[in-house]
Write an enzyme that holds these catalytic residues in place. Structure first.
Site, PDB file in Angstrom:
ATOM      1  CG  HIS A 151      24.785 -28.698  49.111  1.00  0.00           C
ATOM      2  ND1 HIS A 151      25.139 -29.030  47.903  1.00  0.00           N
ATOM      3  CD2 HIS A 151      23.368 -28.714  49.358  1.00  0.00           C
ATOM      4  CE1 HIS A 151      24.004 -29.350  47.174  1.00  0.00           C
ATOM      5  NE2 HIS A 151      22.936 -28.925  47.858  1.00  0.00           N
ATOM      6  CG  ASP A 165      20.534 -29.358  44.506  1.00  0.00           C
ATOM      7  OD1 ASP A 165      21.064 -28.910  45.447  1.00  0.00           O
ATOM      8  OD2 ASP A 165      20.326 -30.307  44.215  1.00  0.00           O
ATOM      9  CD  GLU A 175      22.506 -31.862  49.984  1.00  0.00           C
ATOM     10  OE1 GLU A 175      21.456 -31.932  50.436  1.00  0.00           O
ATOM     11  OE2 GLU A 175      22.748 -32.005  49.006  1.00  0.00           O
ATOM     12  CD  GLU A 176      23.311 -32.782  45.704  1.00  0.00           C
ATOM     13  OE1 GLU A 176      22.513 -33.720  46.013  1.00  0.00           O
ATOM     14  OE2 GLU A 176      22.856 -31.767  45.444  1.00  0.00           O
ATOM     15  CG  ASP A 230      19.975 -27.555  49.177  1.00  0.00           C
ATOM     16  OD1 ASP A 230      19.864 -27.052  48.081  1.00  0.00           O
ATOM     17  OD2 ASP A 230      20.099 -28.527  49.614  1.00  0.00           O
ATOM     18  CG  HIS A 260      19.982 -34.144  41.693  1.00  0.00           C
ATOM     19  ND1 HIS A 260      19.832 -35.214  42.538  1.00  0.00           N
ATOM     20  CD2 HIS A 260      20.323 -32.964  42.243  1.00  0.00           C
ATOM     21  CE1 HIS A 260      20.073 -34.460  43.715  1.00  0.00           C
ATOM     22  NE2 HIS A 260      20.479 -33.303  43.527  1.00  0.00           N
TER      23      HIS A 260
END
Length: 504
Positions: A277, A289, A321-322, A350, A444
């Protein structure tokens, strides 16, 4: 050719007009000859993978993330940001520079993006520590605190009759389970609730998403079972629990893009597909990520051009994606039955470079997934064992972009190096690193920058990606034929994630 920065600025202007970012590039009518190139083989393709090249890409990706600073006050590549537009154009221009080896298509689609700016929940005289706004939650009315009594909803709040009349003008208290969080929030809104709190049936918290927005959704929090337990007892004893809910948030619709690059050579009816992604969360630049997966695919796609292939290879970079696997879901849903059947397998990459990594393989079995998923799983296992490397199985639980493929009958699997999970003592002995810490302590977060990738793990896994591509691009002889859309209910009935957040 324009630089990636110039392309980013140009695309920002285009995006503002709400039209597709990049026009599709069809395959050339005269396909380039590849018979002068050797057939791809695994060891040769792996030999081209370089840590230096990957790290140079990481530095460039971080500079791209800085394009989001004006709007977000820090680097980010979240969908809708200049950082994500820059990422899309970096991917596109990289593939374009490879000439006619690939045809490039760009699939524009509408997406929803949610931002939460402030939130607070007060239940009685307590401010629960585990209270967390759901993803894609709307704000409270007028983005101001709302006040009412807490009302216990019957059962699991999955039908309208579970909501008593006294929910109107108050705050609904709903148990997690059976149906999606979005359904619970919508039913609470239809019943006239000012806000909703979904509490866990387990001790832990609830990091969930409401999914597709509804005009009836209300501001919704998740709450741990541990903190909910004493409150439930009070409500069951008919005690009054005062409550205040406040969320300042926005949910907006944007236009974003999936980028797909397919070899112009190779059997187009037997495609080997892999994806990563292209977006990050709003909170940070997302270099691990999933900048790591994005860049691994770019590097493998670049090195593959030195070889010919027997089966077509299709690389995909998903947007959104997130926000809940938006891009991959949209792509798979748009496939005709005929095009669906041409994809022999899908491989998901991923988070390839977590700093406190473990070599993780999705435990995809043929019993619970489309036939061929287990053969792919075993390919990864065999490679790690041949390299003398340890590995561990992780649940195939819907947390990444393979989910839409599995649900639509396409065999799938993948590898990862870990997110917010905690490394065990056994894994510390197997992989090094620190037991008791997250696999990616910057998952994140703003600190997911260039220094957040483990180069050793990244190179190892990019070589494994190259091995998977080379193996199936050269031959699918021993790989199972596609079945007709058979999906085991074991997967569809038990998977509770859709992306990194719970949906049920």
């Amino acid at each position: 050719m324009l630089s990636w920065l110039a392309l980013s600025v140009a695309c920002a202007a285009v995006a503002a007009q709400q039209i597709p970012i990049i026009q599709s590039t069809p395959a050339s009518a005269e396909l380039p000859a590849q018979n002068d190139k050797p057939l791809v083989n695994s060891s040769a393709l792996q030999d081209h993978i370089s840590g230096d090249r990957l790290m140079e890409r990481a530095k460039k990706m971080f500079e791209i993330a800085k394009l989001g600073e004006d709007e977000y006050n820090h680097p980010t590549r979240v969908i809708g940001s200049l950082g994500h537009l820059g990422t899309l154009n970096y991917i596109y221009s990289t593939i374009l520079e490879l000439g006619e080896y690939y045809s490039i298509s760009n699939q524009s689609f509408p997406a929803v993006s949610g931002n939460i700016f402030e939130s607070r929940l007060v239940l009685g005289d307590e401010v629960p520590k585990s209270a967390a706004p759901m993803g894609l939650t709307p704000a409270t009315k007028d983005k101001e605190p709302v006040h009412g009594k807490l009302v216990l909803v019957k059962n699991e709040g999955c039908v309208s009759t579970d909501y008593p009349a006294e929910v109107t003008g108050n705050i609904a208290f709903i148990q997690r389970g059976t149906c999606p969080f979005g359904t619970k929030s919508e039913l609470a809104g239809r019943a006239g609730a000012l806000a909703a709190v979904v509490y866990n049936y387990e001790k832990g918290g609830v990091q969930g998403t409401l999914g597709t927005p509804s005009e009836y959704h209300v501001a919704t929090f998740g709450l741990s079972g541990e903190e909910a337990e004493p409150i439930i007892k009070k409500l069951e004893n008919k005690e009054y629990v005062d409550s205040i809910a406040y969320i300042d948030a926005e949910v907006k619709s944007i236009l974003t893009v999936n980028i797909v690059a397919q070899t112009t050579q190779g059997d187009p009816d037997n495609c080997v597909m892999l994806g990563a992604h292209s977006d990050s969360v709003a909170e940070g630049p997302g270099i691990n990520d999933d900048g790591s997966g994005t860049m691994s695919l770019l590097e493998v796609a670049t090195q593959l051009t030195k070889y010919s292939v027997k089966n077509c290879v299709r690389f995909a970079w998903w947007a959104g994606e997130e926000e809940g696997l938006l891009g991959s879901d949209y792509y798979v849903a748009s496939l005709s039955k005929e095009e669906n059947q041409k994809i022999r397998l899908f491989m998901d990459y991923d988070m390839m470079a977590s700093p406190n990594f473990a070599y993780q393989v999705y435990n995809a079995t043929n019993a619970a997934n489309p036939v061929g998923s287990e053969e792919l799983r075993n390919l990864y296992v065999d490679w790690y064992e041949e390299q003398g490397l340890n590995y561990t199985f992780i649940p195939f639980d819907g947390r990444s972009d393979y989910d839409g493929f599995i649900r639509n009958g396409i065999p799938g699997g993948g590898i990862a190096t870990g997110a917010e999970g905690v490394k065990t003592k056994e894994e510390e002995a197997m992989f090094g690193g620190s037991a008791g810490d997250w696999y990616d302590p910057c998952y994140h977060q703003l600190c997911d920058g260039v220094g957040n990738v483990n180069e050793t793990a990244w190179v190892v896994n990019t070589k494994l990606i190259a091995h998977s591509v080379a193996t199936y691009a050269a031959s699918l002889k021993d790989f199972p034929k596609r079945s007709q859309f058979s999906v085991s209910s074991t997967y569809t009935d038990t998977v509770k994630y859709h992306g990194h957040k719970l949906r049920i």
